[in-house]
Design a protein around this motif. Sequence first.
Motif, short mmCIF file in Angstrom:
data_model
loop_
_atom_site.label_atom_id
_atom_site.label_comp_id
_atom_site.label_asym_id
_atom_site.label_seq_id
_atom_site.Cartn_x
_atom_site.Cartn_y
_atom_site.Cartn_z
N UNK A 1 0.82 -1.28 0.07
CA UNK A 1 0.04 -0.06 0.02
C UNK A 1 0.88 1.38 -0.03
N UNK A 2 0.63 2.20 -1.09
CA UNK A 2 1.65 3.44 -1.07
C UNK A 2 1.07 4.51 -0.14
N UNK A 3 1.78 5.37 -0.09
CA UNK A 3 1.50 6.39 1.13
C UNK A 3 0.10 7.25 0.46
N UNK A 4 -0.02 7.37 -0.58
CA UNK A 4 -1.21 8.18 -1.09
C UNK A 4 -2.46 7.41 -0.71
N UNK A 5 -2.38 6.01 -0.86
CA UNK A 5 -3.48 5.31 -0.47
C UNK A 5 -3.71 5.22 0.98
N UNK A 6 -2.66 5.34 1.81
CA UNK A 6 -2.80 5.45 2.99
C UNK A 6 -3.32 6.71 3.63
N UNK A 7 -2.94 7.68 2.80
CA UNK A 7 -3.67 9.15 3.25
C UNK A 7 -5.02 9.18 2.87
N UNK A 8 -5.37 8.54 1.85
CA UNK A 8 -6.81 8.62 1.48
C UNK A 8 -7.67 7.67 2.55
N UNK A 9 -7.09 6.65 3.09
CA UNK A 9 -7.89 5.88 4.09
C UNK A 9 -7.85 6.64 5.38
N UNK A 10 -6.95 7.27 5.47
CA UNK A 10 -6.77 8.03 6.91
C UNK A 10 -7.87 9.25 6.79
N UNK A 11 -7.92 9.90 5.64
CA UNK A 11 -8.86 11.11 5.37
C UNK A 11 -10.55 10.63 5.52
N UNK A 12 -10.74 9.48 4.96
CA UNK A 12 -12.23 9.07 4.83
C UNK A 12 -12.40 8.48 6.17
N UNK A 13 -11.64 7.74 6.72
CA UNK A 13 -11.70 7.21 8.12
C UNK A 13 -11.88 8.36 9.40
N UNK A 14 -11.13 9.39 9.09
CA UNK A 14 -11.57 10.55 10.02
C UNK A 14 -12.97 10.93 9.63
N UNK A 15 -13.12 11.20 8.35
CA UNK A 15 -14.59 11.57 7.99
C UNK A 15 -15.68 10.92 8.67
N UNK A 16 -15.50 9.67 8.72
CA UNK A 16 -16.64 8.31 9.27
C UNK A 16 -16.66 9.02 10.68
N UNK A 17 -15.36 8.91 11.45
CA UNK A 17 -15.32 9.17 12.91
C UNK A 17 -16.05 10.46 13.19
N UNK A 18 -15.62 11.55 12.36
CA UNK A 18 -16.23 12.97 13.07
C UNK A 18 -17.83 12.97 12.65
N UNK A 19 -18.12 12.38 11.55
CA UNK A 19 -19.78 12.34 11.06
C UNK A 19 -20.31 11.67 12.20
N UNK A 20 -19.83 10.63 12.70
CA UNK A 20 -20.39 9.85 13.63
C UNK A 20 -20.76 10.88 15.09
N UNK A 21 -19.65 11.59 15.40
CA UNK A 21 -19.50 12.30 16.49
C UNK A 21 -20.37 13.85 16.30
N UNK A 22 -20.89 14.16 15.19
CA UNK A 22 -21.40 15.32 14.92
C UNK A 22 -22.33 15.90 16.11
N UNK A 23 -23.29 14.97 16.59
CA UNK A 23 -24.13 15.54 17.43
C UNK A 23 -23.71 15.65 18.71
N UNK A 24 -22.57 15.30 19.06
CA UNK A 24 -21.96 15.62 20.40
C UNK A 24 -21.48 17.06 20.62
N UNK A 25 -20.83 17.53 19.76
CA UNK A 25 -20.20 18.86 20.02
C UNK A 25 -20.08 19.66 18.52
N UNK A 26 -20.20 21.06 18.41
CA UNK A 26 -20.18 21.70 17.19
C UNK A 26 -18.94 21.58 16.38
N UNK A 27 -17.73 21.28 17.48
CA UNK A 27 -16.46 21.17 16.99
C UNK A 27 -16.26 20.09 15.97
#
Length: 71
Positions: A1-27
């Motif tokens: 797995x190259x670094x660009x793929x890891x970057x993409x995986x990290x980005x969409x994983x963070x999207x998923x986590x923060x989307x799931x937590x959106x109702x807790x805090x505006x941040x």
Amino acid sequence: MDSLTLFGLAAVSLMLVFYALEDRRPWFVLAFAGACVLASMYGFLQGAWPFGLVEAIWAFIAADRWRRRRS
């Protein structure tokens, strides 16, 4: 797995986590917007410009939602 793929995986994983937590805090909405920016960068770097464009639009929408929740 190259670094660009890891970057993409990290980005969409963070999207998923923060989307799931959106109702807790505006941040978390702002963090979701930032993760969308990272996913957009990944899309453009990878050559999938439609994905990059849609993620950039999502970033603006999320930033606006954050702005409205703060006031």
